[in-house]
Write an enzyme that holds these catalytic residues in place. Structure first.
Site, PDB file in Angstrom:
ATOM      1  N   GLU A  40     -30.374  35.421  44.398  1.00  0.00           N
ATOM      2  CA  GLU A  40     -28.687  35.487  44.259  1.00  0.00           C
ATOM      3  C   GLU A  40     -27.601  35.995  45.185  1.00  0.00           C
ATOM      4  OE1 GLU A  40     -27.581  33.228  41.682  1.00  0.00           O
ATOM      5  OE2 GLU A  40     -30.081  31.967  42.838  1.00  0.00           O
ATOM      6  N   CYS A 197     -21.220  17.169  44.299  1.00  0.00           N
ATOM      7  CA  CYS A 197     -20.206  16.886  43.623  1.00  0.00           C
ATOM      8  C   CYS A 197     -19.710  18.042  44.717  1.00  0.00           C
ATOM      9  CB  CYS A 197     -20.231  17.485  42.854  1.00  0.00           C
ATOM     10  SG  CYS A 197     -18.739  17.677  41.929  1.00  0.00           S
ATOM     11  N   CYS A 204     -19.893  10.247  44.765  1.00  0.00           N
ATOM     12  CA  CYS A 204     -18.163   9.339  43.530  1.00  0.00           C
ATOM     13  C   CYS A 204     -17.197   8.499  44.920  1.00  0.00           C
ATOM     14  CB  CYS A 204     -18.524  10.341  42.487  1.00  0.00           C
ATOM     15  SG  CYS A 204     -16.528  11.313  42.747  1.00  0.00           S
ATOM     16  N   CYS A 217     -17.631  11.001  34.048  1.00  0.00           N
ATOM     17  CA  CYS A 217     -16.373  11.946  34.676  1.00  0.00           C
ATOM     18  C   CYS A 217     -15.142  11.674  34.174  1.00  0.00           C
ATOM     19  CB  CYS A 217     -17.069  11.771  36.191  1.00  0.00           C
ATOM     20  SG  CYS A 217     -15.815  13.146  37.441  1.00  0.00           S
TER      21      CYS A 217
END
Length: 380
Positions: A40, A197, A204, A217
């Site tokens: 991380e 995204c 999209c 959305c």
């Protein structure tokens, strides 16, 4: 908040991940909190392709929190060299020692306690808790902020506290009810933001793939996908100039350890002058006498004087940071022997030992070209 979306989001996202999520990443599926924590921290501000190479190497050298805590900081910085944002490496080392001292070598599972560790913010704490301990803890990195801002048409600037609080609440509300799903759900969030995204080319807006949330959305329905999330207008990065000394005596290079709180903190670099604004560059007299006063210890000035008489400006390097740009003017000199060092931050380092020291990336590249005999050493 649309109830249908909040009720089905986790389920749809996990289903999407089974079909289209990333797989085979070396840190995936690992429930060791130490390994999760390292991945991380390393993935912050660093591209996945770079971490794919460096993470396994780091874990091989420091396989446990005990090994990392007991390692010299120079070894940690050397292994981190090239990844940038070196405060992360220093914080890793300090945090490992904190875990050993305060928690007996075991990472706490509570996200609020994890957040108190050096260099561990709220989102990183949530990721560790979710992956390693199946805790229902939210994450909110840049990718997740983008997903939620688009899904719910959150129009505030991301840097504003009100917007940040709103996104954190959304992140909490969308958590799956079943804690056992937290690892795959958290990974799915990360993958969806990183691969579908995305900031500039979300699926999209294309024709090849169908987003599972296209009908719910709010950004997609209102043609605001590339507008959200809002960000503050970026200002032009300031530019600076610095003089650096490349002094080579036989097979030794003179290096200086940088202060911990400076840029490239804790790394070994060429001795340098204070940075000045590039706009004021022409007004600054650059010569060997001023370099002597700015960079090397004045108590040894007579000893260094012969070196500066033969010093030449060899090259100019541009190095771009995230929020600034530095022009490095490299002055070179090759004395016949090493000079006695009075400043403890200065050190003569053998060419074939440079690979053992943490070096800033532009300095590492510069020194790689000095001697073909040690080029491979610096690449290891």
């Amino acid at each position: 908040m649309p109830k249908t979306l909040s009720a089905t989001f986790a389920e749809k996202l996990i289903s999407w991940h089974a079909r289209s999520g990333r797989s085979g990443l070396p840190w995936q599926g690992n429930r060791d909190p130490y390994a999760v924590w390292v991945s991380e921290i390393m993935l912050q501000q660093t591209q996945v392709t770079t971490v794919l190479e460096r993470y396994p190497r780091f874990m091989k050298r420091f396989p446990t929190v005990q090994k990392l805590a007991s390692a010299p900081i120079d070894d940690v910085l050397a292994e981190w060299a090239g990844l940038g944002y070196y405060s992360r490496a220093r914080n890793l080392h300090t945090c490992a020692q904190q875990v050993m001292k305060d928690f007996g070598g075991q990472f706490p599972r509570d996200p609020h306690t994890l957040e108190k560790l050096k260099g561990v913010g709220r989102s990183t704490a949530g990721a560790i808790a979710a992956f390693a301990f199946h805790e229902r803890a939210p994450i909110l990195d840049a990718n997740v902020k983008r997903i939620l801002a688009r899904l719910y048409a959150v129009e505030g600037v991301l840097q504003d506290k009100k917007t940040d609080d709103q996104l954190w609440q959304l992140a909490i509300d969308l958590l799956p009810k079943n804690a056992k799903e937290m690892p795959v759900y958290t990974q799915a969030l990360m993958d969806f933001g990183a691969t579908w995204c995305t900031a500039r080319k979300p699926v999209c807006l294309g024709v090849e793939k169908k987003c599972p949330f296209e009908r719910s959305c709010q950004a997609n329905l209102s043609n605001q996908v590339l507008v959200l999330p809002q960000k503050k207008t970026k200002t032009k990065s300031p530019e600076f100039v610095s003089n650096m000394l490349l002094i080579r005596a036989g097979n030794f290079i003179l290096l200086q350890k940088r202060p911990d709180k400076a840029i490239w903190g804790g790394l070994w670099s060429l001795p340098e002058s204070p940075w000045i604004s590039k706009a004021a560059e022409q007004a600054v007299l650059v010569n060997t006498k001023s370099l002597l006063k700015e960079i090397l210890p004045t108590e040894n000035v007579n000893v260094w004087q012969p070196i500066f008489k033969k010093m030449t400006l060899s090259q100019r390097i541009k190095h771009v940071f995230t929020h600034r740009c530095l022009w490095i003017q490299v002055w070179r000199s090759e004395p016949t022997q090493k000079i006695e060092l009075l400043d403890p931050s200065l050190k003569w380092i053998s060419l074939n030992q440079l690979g053992r020291y943490g070096l800033p990336q532009p300095i590492k590249v510069l020194l790689q070209g000095l001697s073909p005999a040690r080029g491979d050493d610096l690449k290891n």
